[in-house]
Write an enzyme that holds these catalytic residues in place. Sequence first.
Site, PDB file in Angstrom:
ATOM      1  N   HIS A  37       1.380  -1.500  -0.185  1.00  0.00           N
ATOM      2  CA  HIS A  37      -0.100   0.398  -0.081  1.00  0.00           C
ATOM      3  C   HIS A  37       0.517   1.611  -0.247  1.00  0.00           C
ATOM      4  CE1 HIS A  37       0.928  -0.892   4.383  1.00  0.00           C
ATOM      5  NE2 HIS A  37       1.505   1.022   3.800  1.00  0.00           N
ATOM      6  N   HIS A 119       5.627   6.433   0.040  1.00  0.00           N
ATOM      7  CA  HIS A 119       6.330   5.212  -0.368  1.00  0.00           C
ATOM      8  C   HIS A 119       5.487   4.094  -0.220  1.00  0.00           C
ATOM      9  CE1 HIS A 119       6.059   5.741   3.506  1.00  0.00           C
ATOM     10  NE2 HIS A 119       6.862   4.162   4.167  1.00  0.00           N
TER      11      HIS A 119
END
Length: 185
Positions: A37, A119
């Site tokens: 995710h 990220h």
Amino acid sequence: MAKLFFALPVKELAPELIAWRDQLPWPGQPVPQANLHLTLAFLGEADEVTTRRLIAAVERQHCPPLSIRLDETGWFSRAKAAWIGPKEWPNELNVLARALRRHGEKLRLGNGEQGYRPHVTLSRKAGEAPAILPAPNFLLQADEFCLYQSISTPDGVRYEPLACWPLRARRKEGLDNEEQRRANP
Ligand code: 3AM
């Protein structure tokens, strides 16, 4: 109590990212595909009432769909997380992450961190940065964001979406009127 965070699901791109990571000498313990995710905001522990209030508050949050190019790798030395992320990203992503952090702060959630570095963590317990050449080039096309609960199990952590919201452009008043005229000439 539930441990919560907002994130963009990685979905279709996840198998590609895993295949790419797994043919590299990538450091640390690999994150399973289902757990990939892109975190928007970390909220931490919340009780049931607070979680319901948070979900209600986020109903009114708007953001257009986001295209995020994942073209560099990095490493958080303190968290020992090795990741793939964008060199540059749309400002709407910053705006959404900040708005979600503020929704949390109004309910006394979050860890007080202000900075945001998008990220996708690909491994944990990484003792060094990934040394990757050539640079990656993936496109994450996000059409929804979710509130996740982090659940510890004997097999490791699992992230369960509690609620998801579509990312879509705000409808313009003028366009609505035009559409109405066409429908009712
Ligand atoms: O997958 P990433 O690394 O983006 O690092 C944790 C993970 O994000 C982060 O929340 C996500 C789901 O667990 N996280 C966990 N504890 C945290 C904390 N105390 C935290 N982020 C900030 N502060």
